[in-house]
Design a protein around this motif. Structure first.
Motif, short mmCIF file in Angstrom:
data_model
loop_
_atom_site.label_atom_id
_atom_site.label_comp_id
_atom_site.label_asym_id
_atom_site.label_seq_id
_atom_site.Cartn_x
_atom_site.Cartn_y
_atom_site.Cartn_z
N UNK A 87 42.59 50.71 53.86
CA UNK A 87 41.76 51.65 54.62
C UNK A 87 40.33 51.15 54.72
N UNK A 88 39.82 50.56 53.63
CA UNK A 88 38.46 50.01 53.66
C UNK A 88 38.36 48.85 54.64
N UNK A 89 39.37 47.96 54.64
CA UNK A 89 39.36 46.86 55.60
C UNK A 89 39.43 47.37 57.03
N UNK A 90 40.25 48.39 57.25
CA UNK A 90 40.35 48.94 58.60
C UNK A 90 39.03 49.58 59.03
N UNK A 91 38.35 50.25 58.11
CA UNK A 91 37.06 50.85 58.44
C UNK A 91 36.01 49.81 58.78
N UNK A 92 35.95 48.74 57.98
CA UNK A 92 34.97 47.67 58.25
C UNK A 92 35.29 46.98 59.57
N UNK A 93 36.59 46.74 59.83
CA UNK A 93 36.98 46.09 61.08
C UNK A 93 36.67 46.97 62.28
N UNK A 94 36.90 48.28 62.14
CA UNK A 94 36.57 49.19 63.22
C UNK A 94 35.08 49.24 63.51
N UNK A 95 34.27 49.25 62.45
CA UNK A 95 32.81 49.24 62.64
C UNK A 95 32.35 47.95 63.33
N UNK A 96 32.88 46.80 62.90
CA UNK A 96 32.48 45.52 63.50
C UNK A 96 32.93 45.45 64.96
#
Length: 272
Positions: free
Chosen positions: A100-109
């Motif tokens: 979930x953290x990776x998905x959040x960072x990827x979505x922000x980028x």
């Protein structure tokens, strides 16, 4: 973790000693009052009745012993499956949070690169592109290496796969659903216990107070009173009604509840 098997051995030894102390002595059982001369038919009837009663006692004693051994093995199996279920649950939540953290960072980028009105240039744009590429490679390797199945899929199917393995023993592992009152009580105990540990650490390590200090003693008593529930509070083994009678299933429930009640009292005494 304390050894459950040794605790079961001690419990059974204590119960066996109590049974021997409560049972009548051999001399009292063999003591016969009355006349020394009796008829042949009367003595035969007495012998047959004594043999019948002793046979019943031996049979009932063997039944109790065999049932106790079965319940003991079930309790060990249940405790082991409880620890496995707890580890699988922690593993699933840890890696779910990681993904979930990776998905959040990827979505922000991705949003910063392609959906913002201002143009992203320079080093900041390079960092965002690097993050997207790094996360994409990480997720791909996570799936291709089988880590997703080991940390997410298998823990999610733990109860299904476990029940398939123990179906031949006519038992089933099920979740125990706690009521709102029990969940609130568990939360209060958890908060109280951690606050007590923090206060004890501050009082003993920072303020250098002795163990006999009134405040330290008070917070240690709080840790004892706020111990978590033990036993069949999250998962438990249930017997198949088609293979076991109602008396056996009720006996298993009573055996388990009594053992964990004694074990909880013993642990609280050892921490006093």
């Amino acid at each position: 973790m304390e050894n459950l098997q040794s605790r079961l051995d001690e419990t059974e030894a204590n119960s066996e000693l109590s049974k021997r102390s409560l049972s009548p002595t051999r001399s009292s059982r063999l003591n016969v009052s009355g006349s020394s001369i009796s008829s042949h038919s009367g003595s035969e009837r007495k012998r047959s009745s004594s043999r019948t009663s002793s046979g019943k006692n031996v049979k009932s004693s063997n039944d109790i012993t065999s049932a106790s051994k079965i319940f003991r093995n079930l309790l060990i199996l249940e405790d082991d499956l409880r620890h496995q279920a707890h580890r699988q649950k922690i593993l699933k939540w840890e890696f779910t949070l990681f993904l979930s953290s990776l998905a959040g960072v990827a979505g922000f980028a991705f949003y910063e690169l392609y959906f913002t009105h201002e143009a992203i240039v320079g080093f900041y744009r390079f960092i965002l592109q690097f993050l997207l590429l790094f996360i994409a490679v990480t997720v791909a390797l996570f799936h291709l290496g089988g880590e997703y199945k080991r940390t997410i899929v298998i823990p999610r199917r733990f109860f299904t796969s476990t029940n398939k393995g123990i179906r031949q023993f006519n038992v089933k592992l099920v979740k125990v659903h706690s009521t709102w009152n029990e969940q609130f009580t568990d939360l209060v105990r958890f908060v109280s216990r951690n606050v007590a540990f923090i206060n004890i650490y501050i009082l003993t390590k920072t303020l250098r107070l002795s163990e006999s200090n009134a405040l330290v003693t008070f917070w240690r008593s709080v840790t004892i009173r706020s111990q978590p529930r033990i036993g069949a509070v999250d998962v438990k083994l249930v017997l198949n009604p088609r293979a076991f009678s109602a008396e056996v299933r009720e006996g298993w429930e009573i055996y388990r509840d009594e053992f964990w009640a004694r074990e909880g009292a013993r642990r609280r005494k050892t921490r006093l």
